[in-house]
Design a protein around this motif. Structure first.
Motif, mmCIF file in Angstrom:
data_model
loop_
_atom_site.group_PDB
_atom_site.id
_atom_site.type_symbol
_atom_site.label_atom_id
_atom_site.label_comp_id
_atom_site.label_asym_id
_atom_site.label_seq_id
_atom_site.Cartn_x
_atom_site.Cartn_y
_atom_site.Cartn_z
ATOM 1 N N ASN A 1 24.215 34.567 34.143
ATOM 2 C CA ASN A 1 23.509 33.524 34.892
ATOM 3 C C ASN A 1 22.677 34.097 36.031
ATOM 4 O O ASN A 1 22.623 33.522 37.122
ATOM 5 N N MET A 2 22.005 35.208 35.810
ATOM 6 C CA MET A 2 21.245 35.882 36.872
ATOM 7 C C MET A 2 20.268 34.952 37.579
ATOM 8 O O MET A 2 20.093 35.043 38.791
ATOM 9 N N ASP A 3 19.642 34.069 36.849
ATOM 10 C CA ASP A 3 18.641 33.175 37.461
ATOM 11 C C ASP A 3 19.281 32.024 38.236
ATOM 12 O O ASP A 3 18.578 31.269 38.906
ATOM 13 N N ARG A 4 20.598 31.892 38.186
ATOM 14 C CA ARG A 4 21.269 30.789 38.871
ATOM 15 C C ARG A 4 22.124 31.268 40.054
ATOM 16 O O ARG A 4 22.777 30.469 40.701
ATOM 17 N N VAL A 5 22.121 32.579 40.292
ATOM 18 C CA VAL A 5 22.919 33.152 41.378
ATOM 19 C C VAL A 5 22.108 33.105 42.669
ATOM 20 O O VAL A 5 20.929 33.490 42.699
ATOM 21 N N TYR A 6 22.729 32.628 43.737
ATOM 22 C CA TYR A 6 22.098 32.579 45.052
ATOM 23 C C TYR A 6 22.125 33.987 45.630
ATOM 24 O O TYR A 6 23.185 34.577 45.778
ATOM 25 N N HIS A 7 20.954 34.534 45.969
ATOM 26 C CA HIS A 7 20.875 35.894 46.499
ATOM 27 C C HIS A 7 20.801 35.842 48.018
ATOM 28 O O HIS A 7 20.079 35.038 48.598
ATOM 29 N N GLY A 8 21.554 36.714 48.656
ATOM 30 C CA GLY A 8 21.592 36.771 50.110
ATOM 31 C C GLY A 8 22.768 35.970 50.645
ATOM 32 O O GLY A 8 23.606 35.465 49.896
ATOM 33 N N LEU B 1 30.246 28.479 28.546
ATOM 34 C CA LEU B 1 29.097 29.094 27.873
ATOM 35 C C LEU B 1 29.041 30.606 28.067
ATOM 36 O O LEU B 1 28.398 31.302 27.287
ATOM 37 N N ALA B 2 29.697 31.114 29.078
ATOM 38 C CA ALA B 2 29.672 32.559 29.350
ATOM 39 C C ALA B 2 30.614 33.332 28.421
ATOM 40 O O ALA B 2 30.580 34.560 28.402
ATOM 41 N N ALA B 3 31.456 32.650 27.664
ATOM 42 C CA ALA B 3 32.393 33.330 26.751
ATOM 43 C C ALA B 3 31.610 34.001 25.629
ATOM 44 O O ALA B 3 30.568 33.497 25.226
ATOM 45 N N PRO B 4 32.060 35.139 25.155
ATOM 46 C CA PRO B 4 33.333 35.779 25.478
ATOM 47 C C PRO B 4 33.247 36.615 26.756
ATOM 48 O O PRO B 4 32.245 37.250 27.037
ATOM 49 N N SER C 1 31.591 39.436 37.550
ATOM 50 C CA SER C 1 30.422 40.250 37.167
ATOM 51 C C SER C 1 29.830 39.750 35.861
ATOM 52 O O SER C 1 28.607 39.673 35.704
ATOM 53 N N HIS C 2 30.709 39.405 34.929
ATOM 54 C CA HIS C 2 30.250 38.879 33.642
ATOM 55 C C HIS C 2 29.488 37.555 33.842
ATOM 56 O O HIS C 2 28.410 37.362 33.270
#
Length: 175
Positions: free
Chosen positions: A84-91, A138-141, A78-79
């Protein structure tokens, strides 16, 4: 007259006054009491050692109440999605993916990534390997795993040829 006769020992009013005056005079000459002895000052307390405070960007934004690595994986996924919302494949993803990789990530008690290791690397796509590792760091922490102290979790990365991804933990499935 007998020297022991009671009339001989009559109080002399002048003598009593003189004795009283003398007693008061002598009382006034007495040494004043000494001042109380001051208590010794407590020994100086050493100042507390400086505490290293991490910069705000190094502190976890929230904590995980997960008790197992499997439970923590959902919090971490989830974090990663939030970061990275713009990089997640939807569907649902297509049946043929560009790359699939299984990555172990070790997170310390503050949510910092301490190591990564591939259980199944997409060796045919080294650019995907590098991009996934970069994305994880890059997603840390990450959420601080307060119940476990530190955690090593595993997730499967599903990579589309467009560069978008899903994590198996949160996948919407495949066509």
């Amino acid at each position: 007259m007998n020297i022991f006769s009671p009339s001989r020992f009559k109080p002399n009013p002048h003598g009593l006054r003189l004795a009283a005056s003398m007693a008061l005079f002598l009382a006034g000459c007495a040494t004043p009491p000494l001042p109380p002895v001051p208590k010794p000052a407590p020994p100086p307390v050493a100042p507390p050692a400086p505490v290293a405070i991490a910069p705000p960007e190094a502190l976890p934004t929230f904590v995980s109440q997960a008790e197992t690595p499997r439970d923590y994986r959902r919090d971490a996924a989830s974090h990663l999605y939030e970061q990275n919302m713009d990089r997640v494949y939807h569907g649902k993803m297509p049946p043929l993916l560009y790359a699939v990789g299984v990555l172990q990530v070790e997170v310390d008690n503050r949510g910092q990534v301490t190591s990564t290791s591939w259980m199944r690397a997409p060796n045919h796509a080294p650019e995907v390997i590098a991009e996934i590792e970069r994305t994880v760091r890059l997603a840390a922490p990450y959420p601080a795993p307060i119940r476990m102290g530190r955690v090593t979790y595993t997730d499967t990365w599903l990579w589309h040829k467009s560069g978008l991804f899903q994590l198996d933990t949160l996948t919407e499935g495949q066509l």
